[in-house]
Motif scaffolding. Sequence first.
Motif, mmCIF file in Angstrom:
data_model
loop_
_atom_site.group_PDB
_atom_site.id
_atom_site.type_symbol
_atom_site.label_atom_id
_atom_site.label_comp_id
_atom_site.label_asym_id
_atom_site.label_seq_id
_atom_site.Cartn_x
_atom_site.Cartn_y
_atom_site.Cartn_z
ATOM 1 N N ASN A 39 0.826 -1.201 0.000
ATOM 2 C CA ASN A 39 0.000 0.000 0.000
ATOM 3 C C ASN A 39 0.866 1.259 0.000
ATOM 4 N N ASP A 40 1.916 1.286 0.835
ATOM 5 C CA ASP A 40 2.819 2.448 0.864
ATOM 6 C C ASP A 40 3.430 2.679 -0.517
ATOM 7 N N GLN A 41 3.854 1.600 -1.149
ATOM 8 C CA GLN A 41 4.481 1.706 -2.458
ATOM 9 C C GLN A 41 3.467 2.163 -3.513
ATOM 10 N N ALA A 42 2.248 1.646 -3.437
ATOM 11 C CA ALA A 42 1.197 2.037 -4.380
ATOM 12 C C ALA A 42 0.843 3.518 -4.215
ATOM 13 N N VAL A 43 0.795 3.982 -2.980
ATOM 14 C CA VAL A 43 0.485 5.400 -2.721
ATOM 15 C C VAL A 43 1.576 6.287 -3.318
#
Length: 124
Positions: A39-43
């Motif tokens: 999720n952090d990477q996608a954001v």
Amino acid sequence: MELKNIKTINLPDIVKELEMMKIDYTNSLQIIEEFGSDNDQAVYVGSLIYGLEAPKDFTFTITKNNYTIVDGMKRLNAIMLFISNKVTVGGKHYSDFTIEQLNEVKLTFTTMGINTDLFRLLNQ
């Protein structure tokens, strides 16, 4: 350290650029214990694609034609996972975005020369 080069890279060109640089990932000056959640990477990648505020600068050093990442390893990892379809943005894979959308993402690669004695000292 002395400034060697500043280059703007479009997102679709990043893989080719990193391959040409032949980065030595084993001598990174960054200590990375974890690259963050999917999720952090996608954001982060979504922020780049949709033009939101996100760091777009990556710094490398070069000694004897070996490039090492000084700043931006986690961010580069997120981008590479997205390009390899291991991370999605809003449920969309890399290939779901148009080349025009992807070319809107401009990344800055800064290369600094470093004294090899200092480099060895930092990596002991």
